[in-house]
Motif scaffolding. Structure first.
Motif, PDB file in Angstrom:
ATOM      1  N   LEU A  23     134.111 -72.681 109.510  1.00 47.49           N
ATOM      2  CA  LEU A  23     133.074 -73.111 108.380  1.00 47.49           C
ATOM      3  C   LEU A  23     132.262 -74.153 108.920  1.00 47.49           C
ATOM      4  CD1 LEU A  23     134.534 -71.601 105.250  1.00 47.49           C
ATOM      5  CD2 LEU A  23     132.719 -70.307 106.200  1.00 47.49           C
ATOM      6  N   PHE A  24     132.650 -75.549 109.235  1.00 48.50           N
ATOM      7  CA  PHE A  24     132.153 -76.488 109.523  1.00 48.50           C
ATOM      8  C   PHE A  24     131.250 -75.993 110.779  1.00 48.50           C
ATOM      9  CE2 PHE A  24     134.971 -79.148 106.553  1.00 48.50           C
ATOM     10  CZ  PHE A  24     133.558 -79.782 106.293  1.00 48.50           C
ATOM     11  N   VAL A  25     131.884 -75.231 111.832  1.00 48.21           N
ATOM     12  CA  VAL A  25     130.994 -75.467 112.922  1.00 48.21           C
ATOM     13  C   VAL A  25     130.429 -74.629 112.844  1.00 48.21           C
ATOM     14  CG1 VAL A  25     131.866 -74.014 115.040  1.00 48.21           C
ATOM     15  CG2 VAL A  25     133.851 -75.425 114.483  1.00 48.21           C
ATOM     16  N   LEU A  26     130.597 -73.220 111.958  1.00 44.77           N
ATOM     17  CA  LEU A  26     129.436 -72.419 111.524  1.00 44.77           C
ATOM     18  C   LEU A  26     128.445 -73.460 110.923  1.00 44.77           C
ATOM     19  CD1 LEU A  26     131.429 -69.300 111.027  1.00 44.77           C
ATOM     20  CD2 LEU A  26     129.929 -69.458 112.792  1.00 44.77           C
ATOM     21  N   GLY A  27     128.289 -73.412 110.259  1.00 48.69           N
ATOM     22  CA  GLY A  27     127.796 -74.762 109.269  1.00 48.69           C
ATOM     23  C   GLY A  27     126.887 -75.410 110.332  1.00 48.69           C
ATOM     24  N   GLY A  28     127.619 -76.784 110.719  1.00 45.58           N
ATOM     25  CA  GLY A  28     126.704 -77.120 111.984  1.00 45.58           C
ATOM     26  C   GLY A  28     125.563 -76.403 112.817  1.00 45.58           C
ATOM     27  N   GLY A  29     126.487 -75.671 113.629  1.00 40.73           N
ATOM     28  CA  GLY A  29     125.260 -74.795 114.155  1.00 40.73           C
ATOM     29  C   GLY A  29     124.310 -73.764 114.281  1.00 40.73           C
ATOM     30  N   SER A  30     124.318 -73.760 112.989  1.00 41.75           N
ATOM     31  CA  SER A  30     123.304 -73.076 112.002  1.00 41.75           C
ATOM     32  C   SER A  30     122.444 -73.702 112.202  1.00 41.75           C
ATOM     33  CB  SER A  30     123.543 -72.242 110.537  1.00 41.75           C
ATOM     34  OG  SER A  30     124.764 -71.859 110.585  1.00 41.75           O
ATOM     35  N   ILE A  31     122.749 -75.616 111.303  1.00 40.95           N
ATOM     36  CA  ILE A  31     121.925 -76.759 111.188  1.00 40.95           C
ATOM     37  C   ILE A  31     120.891 -76.485 112.154  1.00 40.95           C
ATOM     38  CG2 ILE A  31     121.562 -78.635 110.548  1.00 40.95           C
ATOM     39  CD1 ILE A  31     123.758 -78.354 108.452  1.00 40.95           C
ATOM     40  N   ALA A  32     122.031 -76.989 113.268  1.00 42.24           N
ATOM     41  CA  ALA A  32     121.431 -76.947 114.178  1.00 42.24           C
ATOM     42  C   ALA A  32     120.161 -76.458 115.154  1.00 42.24           C
ATOM     43  CB  ALA A  32     121.968 -77.453 115.894  1.00 42.24           C
ATOM     44  N   GLY A  34     118.478 -73.882 113.002  1.00 40.10           N
ATOM     45  CA  GLY A  34     117.764 -73.995 112.477  1.00 40.10           C
ATOM     46  C   GLY A  34     116.740 -75.401 112.947  1.00 40.10           C
ATOM     47  N   LEU A  35     117.073 -76.569 113.252  1.00 42.53           N
ATOM     48  CA  LEU A  35     116.190 -77.311 113.617  1.00 42.53           C
ATOM     49  C   LEU A  35     115.019 -77.510 115.334  1.00 42.53           C
ATOM     50  CD1 LEU A  35     118.961 -80.369 113.137  1.00 42.53           C
ATOM     51  CD2 LEU A  35     116.150 -80.227 111.826  1.00 42.53           C
ATOM     52  N   LEU A  36     116.226 -75.999 116.033  1.00 45.79           N
ATOM     53  CA  LEU A  36     115.389 -76.141 117.454  1.00 45.79           C
ATOM     54  C   LEU A  36     114.665 -75.227 117.598  1.00 45.79           C
ATOM     55  CD1 LEU A  36     116.743 -76.419 120.379  1.00 45.79           C
ATOM     56  CD2 LEU A  36     117.859 -74.378 120.324  1.00 45.79           C
ATOM     57  N   LEU A  37     115.383 -74.255 116.086  1.00 51.19           N
ATOM     58  CA  LEU A  37     113.692 -73.303 115.894  1.00 51.19           C
ATOM     59  C   LEU A  37     112.674 -73.709 115.293  1.00 51.19           C
ATOM     60  CD1 LEU A  37     114.978 -69.713 114.601  1.00 51.19           C
ATOM     61  CD2 LEU A  37     114.356 -70.003 117.098  1.00 51.19           C
ATOM     62  N   ILE A  38     112.728 -74.931 114.972  1.00 47.45           N
ATOM     63  CA  ILE A  38     111.965 -76.151 114.086  1.00 47.45           C
ATOM     64  C   ILE A  38     111.014 -76.516 115.460  1.00 47.45           C
ATOM     65  CG2 ILE A  38     111.074 -78.212 112.862  1.00 47.45           C
ATOM     66  CD1 ILE A  38     112.975 -77.063 110.978  1.00 47.45           C
ATOM     67  N   TRP A  39     111.801 -76.542 116.220  1.00 47.94           N
ATOM     68  CA  TRP A  39     111.396 -78.015 117.244  1.00 47.94           C
ATOM     69  C   TRP A  39     110.079 -77.098 117.979  1.00 47.94           C
ATOM     70  CZ3 TRP A  39     113.011 -78.142 122.398  1.00 47.94           C
ATOM     71  CH2 TRP A  39     112.467 -78.976 123.002  1.00 47.94           C
ATOM     72  N   ASN A  40     110.651 -76.236 117.772  1.00 52.18           N
ATOM     73  CA  ASN A  40     110.416 -75.062 119.360  1.00 52.18           C
ATOM     74  C   ASN A  40     109.496 -73.065 118.722  1.00 52.18           C
ATOM     75  OD1 ASN A  40     109.658 -73.340 121.634  1.00 52.18           O
ATOM     76  ND2 ASN A  40     111.349 -73.247 123.057  1.00 52.18           N
ATOM     77  N   GLN A  41     108.715 -73.454 118.198  1.00 50.47           N
ATOM     78  CA  GLN A  41     108.723 -72.011 117.561  1.00 50.47           C
ATOM     79  C   GLN A  41     108.767 -70.552 118.517  1.00 50.47           C
ATOM     80  OE1 GLN A  41     106.480 -74.398 116.821  1.00 50.47           O
ATOM     81  NE2 GLN A  41     107.259 -74.977 115.116  1.00 50.47           N
ATOM     82  N   PHE A  42     108.300 -70.670 119.457  1.00 52.50           N
ATOM     83  CA  PHE A  42     108.223 -70.181 120.363  1.00 52.50           C
ATOM     84  C   PHE A  42     109.392 -69.228 120.462  1.00 52.50           C
ATOM     85  CE2 PHE A  42     103.902 -72.131 121.764  1.00 52.50           C
ATOM     86  CZ  PHE A  42     103.497 -70.454 121.776  1.00 52.50           C
ATOM     87  N   LEU A  43     111.229 -70.064 120.481  1.00 54.30           N
ATOM     88  CA  LEU A  43     112.002 -69.657 119.783  1.00 54.30           C
ATOM     89  C   LEU A  43     112.607 -68.412 120.065  1.00 54.30           C
ATOM     90  CD1 LEU A  43     114.685 -69.992 122.111  1.00 54.30           C
ATOM     91  CD2 LEU A  43     115.501 -71.746 120.590  1.00 54.30           C
ATOM     92  N   LEU A  44     111.680 -68.318 118.828  1.00 57.17           N
ATOM     93  CA  LEU A  44     111.548 -67.259 117.959  1.00 57.17           C
ATOM     94  C   LEU A  44     111.462 -66.511 117.902  1.00 57.17           C
ATOM     95  CD1 LEU A  44     113.329 -66.731 114.819  1.00 57.17           C
ATOM     96  CD2 LEU A  44     110.772 -67.900 114.016  1.00 57.17           C
ATOM     97  N   VAL A  45     110.291 -66.211 118.942  1.00 50.45           N
ATOM     98  CA  VAL A  45     109.987 -64.526 118.645  1.00 50.45           C
ATOM     99  C   VAL A  45     110.535 -64.521 119.991  1.00 50.45           C
ATOM    100  CG1 VAL A  45     107.823 -64.171 120.534  1.00 50.45           C
ATOM    101  CG2 VAL A  45     107.073 -66.133 118.917  1.00 50.45           C
TER     102      VAL A  45
END
Length: 71
Positions: A23-32, A34-45
């Protein structure tokens, strides 16, 4: 009614010992992620486009198999 919580309830499976770590690994990965998507919005596309391509390929393969099964 008294339950033995240390041993678990009879008939119920025990919790895996690696569950908190997982759960810690999955939660940390999800946060990372999400931060990556905030930093690079085109990745979401690209992620959404890739999901649609994968879904379309899965539907095509399923349709081809169904066509082959029906004759």
């Amino acid at each position: 009614m008294d339950f033995k919580l240390k041993g678990g309830m009879p008939g119920m499976p025990q919790l895996p010992t690696q569950l908190p770590t997982l759960l810690f690994v999955l939660g940390g990965g999800s946060i990372a992620f999400g931060l990556l998507l905030i930093w690079n919005q085109f990745l979401l596309v690209y992620i959404v486009a890739g999901l649609f391509i994968l879904l379309g390929a899965l539907l095509l393969v399923t349709g081809l198999r169904a066509k082959r099964m029906l004759g």
